[in-house]
Design an enzyme around this catalytic site. Sequence first.
Site, short mmCIF file in Angstrom:
data_model
loop_
_atom_site.label_atom_id
_atom_site.label_comp_id
_atom_site.label_asym_id
_atom_site.label_seq_id
_atom_site.Cartn_x
_atom_site.Cartn_y
_atom_site.Cartn_z
N GLU A 274 5.68 -6.45 -9.27
CA GLU A 274 5.75 -7.55 -8.30
C GLU A 274 7.07 -8.32 -8.46
O GLU A 274 7.12 -9.56 -8.39
CB GLU A 274 4.55 -8.51 -8.46
CG GLU A 274 3.19 -7.86 -8.28
CD GLU A 274 2.88 -7.48 -6.84
OE1 GLU A 274 3.72 -7.76 -5.94
OE2 GLU A 274 1.82 -6.88 -6.60
N ALA A 275 8.14 -7.57 -8.65
CA ALA A 275 9.44 -8.18 -8.97
C ALA A 275 9.97 -9.07 -7.84
O ALA A 275 10.79 -9.95 -8.08
CB ALA A 275 10.46 -7.08 -9.27
N GLN A 276 9.49 -8.86 -6.62
CA GLN A 276 9.97 -9.68 -5.50
C GLN A 276 9.65 -11.17 -5.68
O GLN A 276 10.31 -12.02 -5.11
CB GLN A 276 9.40 -9.18 -4.17
CG GLN A 276 7.93 -9.51 -3.90
CD GLN A 276 6.96 -8.55 -4.57
OE1 GLN A 276 7.37 -7.58 -5.18
NE2 GLN A 276 5.67 -8.81 -4.43
N GLY B 219 2.14 2.54 -2.83
CA GLY B 219 2.00 3.22 -4.13
C GLY B 219 3.08 2.84 -5.13
O GLY B 219 3.32 3.59 -6.08
N PHE C 97 0.81 -1.23 0.00
CA PHE C 97 0.00 0.00 0.00
C PHE C 97 0.84 1.27 0.00
O PHE C 97 0.39 2.32 0.46
CB PHE C 97 -0.98 0.02 1.19
CG PHE C 97 -1.74 -1.26 1.33
CD1 PHE C 97 -2.70 -1.62 0.40
CD2 PHE C 97 -1.47 -2.14 2.38
CE1 PHE C 97 -3.39 -2.82 0.51
CE2 PHE C 97 -2.16 -3.34 2.49
CZ PHE C 97 -3.12 -3.68 1.56
N THR D 213 3.14 0.31 -7.40
CA THR D 213 2.59 0.03 -8.72
C THR D 213 2.04 1.30 -9.35
O THR D 213 2.17 1.53 -10.56
CB THR D 213 1.49 -1.05 -8.61
OG1 THR D 213 2.08 -2.24 -8.08
CG2 THR D 213 0.90 -1.37 -9.97
N CYS E 142 4.67 1.53 10.53
CA CYS E 142 5.99 2.11 10.74
C CYS E 142 6.84 1.07 11.48
O CYS E 142 6.33 0.06 11.97
CB CYS E 142 5.90 3.40 11.55
SG CYS E 142 5.47 3.12 13.27
N CYS F 179 5.55 0.45 15.25
CA CYS F 179 4.27 -0.26 15.38
C CYS F 179 4.37 -1.68 14.83
O CYS F 179 3.70 -2.59 15.32
CB CYS F 179 3.15 0.51 14.70
SG CYS F 179 2.78 2.10 15.49
N CYS G 239 1.26 4.68 8.40
CA CYS G 239 0.92 3.76 9.49
C CYS G 239 -0.42 4.16 10.09
O CYS G 239 -0.56 5.29 10.57
CB CYS G 239 2.02 3.80 10.55
SG CYS G 239 1.65 2.73 11.97
ZN ZN Z 1 3.21 3.51 13.58
#
Ligand code: ZN
Length: 205
Positions: free
Chosen positions: A93-95, A25, A23, A27, A181, A184, A149
């Site tokens: 999605e190269a990973q 960004g 999430f 792509t 983050c 967290c 986050c």
């Molecule tokens: Zn956080």
Amino acid sequence: MFLEPSFKGQRSGWIEVVCGSMFSGKTEELIRRLKRAKIANMSVGIFKPRIDTRYDEEKVVSHDANFIMSTPVEKSMDILRYADKFNVIGIDEAQFFDLELTEVCQTLALRGKRIIIAGLDMDFRGVPFGPIPHLLAVAEYITKVHAICPHCGNLATHSYRLSVEEQTVLLGEKDAYEPRCRTCYQMGNILDLRMPVEEQNSKGN
Ligand code: ZN
């Protein structure tokens, strides 16, 4: 914001990597660059591993439903077979690709191609993901993008897995992963931060 470099008179290609958490960004940024390359009358080819069939076999789709047509391939070497007719090559999605992707990208760059790679830099365990760390080492340009986050509002760098699945390759949506983050993310491994943000706010935290 990434602005395309000018290499007037120079024929060599180069490698760009856009990486970050879920999430963040990635792509979206890949699609933005590829669309600009099309405006510049470049021929653009887009590839992704066949493993990613979340939305559509033929589309690279960002989380806000922007998309561009792509070719799913089984392994990174397959990209070499299709890439010759393109000036610019996007890889999403190269990973999930094998480690030979780095060699493939370097070969293509030497052939004068501009390669734009998007992928997760870390898996849900916080471990560098597949070929991405190798690509970061050899790339001319690196862009780290960040999510936010939802627990503290800081920039999110980690992908926290909300489900208990143990496999690394779990194709995710919002119910499976959450951007966090560093702090967290670490707290989540100790405490249960999995209740919705609204519930936490209503408890006065
Ligand atoms: Zn956080």
